[in-house]
Write a protein that holds these residues in place. Structure first.
Motif, PDB file in Angstrom:
ATOM      1  N   LYS A 150       0.838  -1.204   0.000  1.00 50.27           N
ATOM      2  CA  LYS A 150       0.000   0.000   0.000  1.00 50.27           C
ATOM      3  C   LYS A 150       0.874   1.256   0.000  1.00 50.27           C
ATOM      4  O   LYS A 150       0.638   2.192  -0.762  1.00 50.27           O
ATOM      5  N   GLN A 151       1.883   1.269   0.827  1.00 48.99           N
ATOM      6  CA  GLN A 151       2.771   2.425   0.926  1.00 48.99           C
ATOM      7  C   GLN A 151       3.510   2.657  -0.392  1.00 48.99           C
ATOM      8  O   GLN A 151       3.580   3.787  -0.885  1.00 48.99           O
ATOM      9  N   VAL A 152       4.047   1.599  -0.974  1.00 47.77           N
ATOM     10  CA  VAL A 152       4.800   1.723  -2.229  1.00 47.77           C
ATOM     11  C   VAL A 152       3.891   2.162  -3.368  1.00 47.77           C
ATOM     12  O   VAL A 152       4.250   3.053  -4.149  1.00 47.77           O
TER      13      VAL A 152
ATOM     14  N   ASP B  22      -3.523   3.223 -17.818  1.00 50.59           N
ATOM     15  CA  ASP B  22      -3.021   1.868 -17.609  1.00 50.59           C
ATOM     16  C   ASP B  22      -2.195   1.686 -16.338  1.00 50.59           C
ATOM     17  O   ASP B  22      -2.027   0.559 -15.869  1.00 50.59           O
ATOM     18  N   VAL B  23      -1.650   2.782 -15.793  1.00 51.36           N
ATOM     19  CA  VAL B  23      -0.768   2.651 -14.628  1.00 51.36           C
ATOM     20  C   VAL B  23      -1.273   3.461 -13.433  1.00 51.36           C
ATOM     21  O   VAL B  23      -1.445   2.924 -12.334  1.00 51.36           O
ATOM     22  N   VAL B  24      -1.502   4.746 -13.624  1.00 56.20           N
ATOM     23  CA  VAL B  24      -1.824   5.632 -12.505  1.00 56.20           C
ATOM     24  C   VAL B  24      -3.159   5.258 -11.856  1.00 56.20           C
ATOM     25  O   VAL B  24      -3.243   5.127 -10.629  1.00 56.20           O
ATOM     26  N   GLU B  25      -4.194   5.082 -12.666  1.00 61.75           N
ATOM     27  CA  GLU B  25      -5.504   4.748 -12.100  1.00 61.75           C
ATOM     28  C   GLU B  25      -5.510   3.393 -11.397  1.00 61.75           C
ATOM     29  O   GLU B  25      -6.046   3.288 -10.283  1.00 61.75           O
ATOM     30  N   PRO B  26      -4.927   2.326 -12.003  1.00 59.42           N
ATOM     31  CA  PRO B  26      -4.879   1.055 -11.259  1.00 59.42           C
ATOM     32  C   PRO B  26      -4.075   1.136  -9.954  1.00 59.42           C
ATOM     33  O   PRO B  26      -4.448   0.505  -8.963  1.00 59.42           O
ATOM     34  N   LEU B  27      -3.001   1.911  -9.939  1.00 60.03           N
ATOM     35  CA  LEU B  27      -2.240   2.082  -8.693  1.00 60.03           C
ATOM     36  C   LEU B  27      -3.092   2.772  -7.630  1.00 60.03           C
ATOM     37  O   LEU B  27      -3.057   2.405  -6.456  1.00 60.03           O
ATOM     38  N   TYR B  28      -3.855   3.769  -8.050  1.00 60.53           N
ATOM     39  CA  TYR B  28      -4.728   4.483  -7.116  1.00 60.53           C
ATOM     40  C   TYR B  28      -5.780   3.531  -6.555  1.00 60.53           C
ATOM     41  O   TYR B  28      -6.025   3.515  -5.340  1.00 60.53           O
ATOM     42  N   VAL B  29      -6.394   2.745  -7.434  1.00 56.99           N
ATOM     43  CA  VAL B  29      -7.424   1.803  -6.985  1.00 56.99           C
ATOM     44  C   VAL B  29      -6.829   0.780  -6.016  1.00 56.99           C
ATOM     45  O   VAL B  29      -7.441   0.455  -5.000  1.00 56.99           O
TER      46      VAL B  29
ATOM     47  N   PRO C  26      -7.389  -1.189   1.379  1.00 54.87           N
ATOM     48  CA  PRO C  26      -8.231  -0.902   2.555  1.00 54.87           C
ATOM     49  C   PRO C  26      -9.415  -1.864   2.704  1.00 54.87           C
ATOM     50  O   PRO C  26      -9.766  -2.225   3.829  1.00 54.87           O
ATOM     51  N   ASN C  27      -9.995  -2.320   1.580  1.00 54.28           N
ATOM     52  CA  ASN C  27     -11.076  -3.300   1.666  1.00 54.28           C
ATOM     53  C   ASN C  27     -10.569  -4.622   2.228  1.00 54.28           C
ATOM     54  O   ASN C  27     -11.249  -5.249   3.047  1.00 54.28           O
ATOM     55  N   ILE C  28      -9.392  -5.042   1.801  1.00 56.58           N
ATOM     56  CA  ILE C  28      -8.798  -6.285   2.328  1.00 56.58           C
ATOM     57  C   ILE C  28      -8.568  -6.150   3.827  1.00 56.58           C
ATOM     58  O   ILE C  28      -8.884  -7.058   4.602  1.00 56.58           O
ATOM     59  N   GLN C  29      -8.027  -5.017   4.248  1.00 57.18           N
ATOM     60  CA  GLN C  29      -7.762  -4.805   5.674  1.00 57.18           C
ATOM     61  C   GLN C  29      -9.061  -4.766   6.483  1.00 57.18           C
ATOM     62  O   GLN C  29      -9.134  -5.309   7.591  1.00 57.18           O
ATOM     63  N   LYS C  30     -10.082  -4.155   5.926  1.00 54.00           N
ATOM     64  CA  LYS C  30     -11.375  -4.082   6.598  1.00 54.00           C
ATOM     65  C   LYS C  30     -11.971  -5.481   6.747  1.00 54.00           C
ATOM     66  O   LYS C  30     -12.477  -5.829   7.820  1.00 54.00           O
ATOM     67  N   GLN C  31     -11.893  -6.281   5.687  1.00 55.88           N
ATOM     68  CA  GLN C  31     -12.419  -7.642   5.736  1.00 55.88           C
ATOM     69  C   GLN C  31     -11.629  -8.503   6.721  1.00 55.88           C
ATOM     70  O   GLN C  31     -12.193  -9.361   7.399  1.00 55.88           O
ATOM     71  N   ARG C  32     -10.332  -8.264   6.819  1.00 56.18           N
ATOM     72  CA  ARG C  32      -9.494  -9.015   7.774  1.00 56.18           C
ATOM     73  C   ARG C  32      -9.903  -8.699   9.211  1.00 56.18           C
ATOM     74  O   ARG C  32      -9.990  -9.587  10.059  1.00 56.18           O
ATOM     75  N   LYS C  33     -10.163  -7.435   9.495  1.00 56.77           N
ATOM     76  CA  LYS C  33     -10.612  -7.062  10.843  1.00 56.77           C
ATOM     77  C   LYS C  33     -11.968  -7.691  11.153  1.00 56.77           C
ATOM     78  O   LYS C  33     -12.207  -8.153  12.267  1.00 56.77           O
TER      79      LYS C  33
END
Length: 166
Positions: free
Chosen positions: A40-42, A119-126, A133-140
């Motif tokens: 996420k940070q990178v 092709d790069v900027v938008e997918p990185l943002y998503v 964040p959705n993965i982290q929310k589901q993990r919690k």
């Protein structure tokens, strides 16, 4: 309220070691989860730096980007200078040719940046701002459900022990 109390009691018992703790994720998945914050940070910092490198106005269509780009302004100035000097002079011909070439370079740059953004900027943002964040929310949420399951299992075990002792 009672459910929260049972959750806290189960968590305390698991921390002290008196209660059994269910492990839902394998070792591989635990390693992946630890790397998730780094990813996420990178991806966030890469998105930010890549966006800063783009010369055109981000999110605008091709025509708007073209008007704001310095190469387009330079090309327009050269073509205007060629028109003032006329096609008779060597400098006029050179300015016209250079202006047209600069205009083509500007258009290629705009199309390149548009592709990079799509092709790069938008997918990185998503990835950085939506998916992780959705993965982290589901993990919690999973951790909370596992705690509830362990708490229910402990209560059921306790109730069965009380029935047997009667």
């Amino acid at each position: 309220m009672k459910k929260q109390f049972n959750r806290m009691r189960q968590l305390a018992n698991q921390t002290v070691g008196r209660a059994e703790k269910t492990e839902v994720l394998s070792e591989d998945l635990l390693q992946v989860e630890k790397r998730l914050d780094l990813v996420k940070q990178v991806s966030h910092s890469t998105h930010k730096k890549l966006t800063a490198c783009l010369q055109g106005q981000q999110g605008a269509d091709v025509d708007k980007r073209s008007k704001k780009l310095p190469l387009t302004t330079l090309a327009q100035c050269m073509v205007e200078g060629a028109a003032v000097l006329g096609d008779d002079s060597l400098l006029g011909k050179m300015l016209k040719l250079c202006g047209e070439t600069e205009e083509k370079l500007a258009q290629e740059l705009i199309l390149f940046e548009f592709q990079i953004e799509r092709d790069v900027v938008e997918p990185l943002y998503v990835l950085a701002e939506v998916d992780i964040p959705n993965i982290q929310k589901q993990r919690k949420h999973l951790a909370k459900l596992v705690l509830d399951m362990d708490s229910a299992r402990t209560r059921t075990s306790y109730q069965q022990t009380c029935i047997i002792l009667r």
